[in-house]
Enzyme design. Structure first.
Site, PDB file in Angstrom:
ATOM      1  N   HIS A   1      23.825  -7.470   5.558  1.00  0.00           N
ATOM      2  CA  HIS A   1      24.078  -6.133   4.988  1.00  0.00           C
ATOM      3  C   HIS A   1      23.069  -5.169   5.615  1.00  0.00           C
ATOM      4  CE1 HIS A   1      25.714  -8.636   1.495  1.00  0.00           C
ATOM      5  NE2 HIS A   1      26.741  -8.098   2.135  1.00  0.00           N
TER       6      HIS A   1
ATOM      7  N   GLU B   1      17.154 -13.207  -2.155  1.00  0.00           N
ATOM      8  CA  GLU B   1      17.004 -11.786  -2.486  1.00  0.00           C
ATOM      9  C   GLU B   1      15.510 -11.508  -2.650  1.00  0.00           C
ATOM     10  OE1 GLU B   1      19.629  -9.827  -2.572  1.00  0.00           O
ATOM     11  OE2 GLU B   1      21.271 -11.287  -2.724  1.00  0.00           O
TER      12      GLU B   1
ATOM     13  N   HIS C   1      18.149 -11.271   2.100  1.00  0.00           N
ATOM     14  CA  HIS C   1      18.783 -10.040   1.594  1.00  0.00           C
ATOM     15  C   HIS C   1      17.809  -9.289   0.687  1.00  0.00           C
ATOM     16  CE1 HIS C   1      23.216 -10.949   2.368  1.00  0.00           C
ATOM     17  NE2 HIS C   1      22.607 -12.052   2.766  1.00  0.00           N
TER      18      HIS C   1
ATOM     19  N   GLU D   1      19.794  -3.472   4.010  1.00  0.00           N
ATOM     20  CA  GLU D   1      18.783  -4.319   3.357  1.00  0.00           C
ATOM     21  C   GLU D   1      17.654  -4.535   4.368  1.00  0.00           C
ATOM     22  OE1 GLU D   1      21.000  -7.653   1.787  1.00  0.00           O
ATOM     23  OE2 GLU D   1      22.323  -6.317   0.667  1.00  0.00           O
TER      24      GLU D   1
HETATM   25  O1  LIG Z   1      22.660  -6.490  -5.178  1.00  0.00           O
HETATM   26  C1  LIG Z   1      23.829  -6.749  -4.954  1.00  0.00           C
HETATM   27  O2  LIG Z   1      24.759  -6.350  -5.696  1.00  0.00           O
HETATM   28  C2  LIG Z   1      24.209  -7.601  -3.770  1.00  0.00           C
HETATM   29  C3  LIG Z   1      23.060  -8.244  -3.033  1.00  0.00           C
HETATM   30  C4  LIG Z   1      23.670  -9.206  -2.034  1.00  0.00           C
HETATM   31  O3  LIG Z   1      24.012  -8.812  -0.954  1.00  0.00           O
HETATM   32  N1  LIG Z   1      23.892 -10.452  -2.487  1.00  0.00           N
HETATM   33  C5  LIG Z   1      24.658 -11.403  -1.730  1.00  0.00           C
HETATM   34  C6  LIG Z   1      24.703 -12.721  -2.464  1.00  0.00           C
HETATM   35  C7  LIG Z   1      25.475 -13.748  -1.687  1.00  0.00           C
HETATM   36  C8  LIG Z   1      25.667 -15.072  -2.423  1.00  0.00           C
HETATM   37  O4  LIG Z   1      26.314 -15.069  -3.479  1.00  0.00           O
HETATM   38  O5  LIG Z   1      25.182 -16.094  -1.919  1.00  0.00           O
HETATM   39  C9  LIG Z   1      26.081 -10.866  -1.554  1.00  0.00           C
HETATM   40  O6  LIG Z   1      26.607 -10.284  -2.519  1.00  0.00           O
HETATM   41  O7  LIG Z   1      26.637 -11.041  -0.482  1.00  0.00           O
HETATM   42 ZN   LIG Z   2      22.884  -8.445   0.840  1.00  0.00          ZN
END
Ligand SMILES: O=C(O)CCC(=O)N[C@@H](CCC(=O)O)C(=O)O
Ligand SMILES: [Zn+2]
Length: 344
Positions: free
Chosen positions: A63, A223, A159, A66
């Protein structure tokens, strides 16, 4: 910045940003004998003379907005190319979506982190789908280069979260299809300053699930904090993560303090709520933080005519996003991990 002086500056991030979707491959070697292969824009592979015992993928910018993880990987890449860091293992760095870094957005047309495990093949093609297919291929060749079953495969996909989080740093442990969770991996995460882990209960089309399910890699979405533009990250908050990653790639082995459940907050996914209707909303504000718990019966989300209410006391929200594309995950909810026996 041209590709020619990459070997002097180590500034692979600028090369990547100047070539949003494609870069012809090229190679060079470092004075210490490490082979450097630029496989594409944002994809750089380091092979030290002695290959060590680990194959490590570190991805960021899946993303584009980030930025803190991008800055960490940029510094590591520079340190390696300038000879300040000497690698003990093979490492593949990936800046996932360079065009989205340049527009300072999560993605250009489509969320790259929903396009792995072949999901990129479905529907009309776009640049992100093409990129996901290429990234799968680069990771596959990297892990498949050695057939030795004793090598340890690792993929940390770095991320930052859109919202504040009650637990600032947390990791998503992809669904392991019945295999046990690894205490040693959790100890690595703790050393990065990540004490909160979410155990997923089903397959996904994320980058970390791809490496975990296809290559049996120890893979996580990590994260590390909150989304902020370049220049606005307090990098002191990422020092532990950077130091632990540096140790991982430069030491033959790293010994972490003894594993202790009391050091962690472990959660399991309770349910996933997808957005299926244009008319989708949350009753809480944009400032509601990840891991905020709700009382049983409280409204969590409204999808068209369907209201979702908390089913258990303490059901907590993760990644709420009412603007996701139709059919995609708009909210995860978690509860404390119920069964702590499935660890090795
Ligand atoms: O903060 C958020 O809403 C999204 C942060 C983020 O990019 N999280 C990943 C997590 C991926 C996973 O579930 O392994 C995403 O949503 O892609
Ligand atoms: Zn992300």
């Amino acid at each position: 910045m041209t590709t020619n002086n990459l070997s002097q500056t180590g500034d692979f991030l600028s090369v990547t940003r100047a070539n949003e979707w494609h870069l012809e491959p090229f190679s060079f070697s470092l004075d210490n004998g490490t082979q450097v292969d630029v496989l594409d824009t944002g994809v750089i592979q380091f092979t030290p003379k002695n290959c060590g015992s680990k194959d490590i993928v570190l991805s960021s910018a899946v993303h584009g907005n980030e930025t803190a993880p991008i800055e960490i990987c940029d510094e590591l890449i520079k340190g390696i190319i300038k000879g300040e860091l000497s690698l003990s293992h093979r490492v593949l760095f990936i800046f996932g979506n360079p065009a989205s870094i340049n527009i300072e957005k999560r993605f250009v047309e489509e969320n790259l982190n929903r396009l792995f495990c072949g999901a990129h093949k479905k529907g009309e093609q776009n640049n992100e789908k093409i990129r996901a297919a290429k990234l799968e291929a680069y990771v596959s060749q990297f892990f498949n280069a050695f057939s030795d079953k004793n090598r340890k495969r690792i993929h940390y996909d770095l991320h930052t979260a859109i919202r504040d989080s009650k637990n600032e740093k947390f990791a998503v442990y992809p669904f392991l299809n019945g295999k046990p969770w690894k205490k040693e991996e959790l100890s690595f995460l703790l050393s990065c300053g990540v004490n909160t882990i979410m155990m997923m209960k089903s397959s996904a089309t994320t980058f970390s699930y791809f490496s975990s399910s296809m290559f049996d890699a120890d893979a996580f979405t990590i994260e590390l904090g909150k989304v902020r533009p370049f220049g606005e990250n307090d990098m002191s908050r990422f020092e532990k993560a950077k130091m632990t990653l540096t140790q991982l790639i430069t030491h033959d082995t790293v010994n972490y303090p003894e594993f202790n459940f009391a050091d962690f907050e472990l959660f399991e996914v309770y349910r996933t709520i997808n957005r299926t209707q244009q008319d989708f909303s949350f009753p809480f504000s944009d400032s509601a933080a990840n891991f905020t718990g709700f009382a049983k019966g409280e409204l969590l989300a409204t999808d068209g005519d369907t209201d979702y209410f908390a089913e258990v006391d303490g059901e907590a929200i993760i990644f709420p996003n009412a603007k996701v594309a139709l059919g995609q995950r708009a909210l995860l909810t978690v509860i404390p991990l119920q069964n702590k026996t499935d660890f090795v």
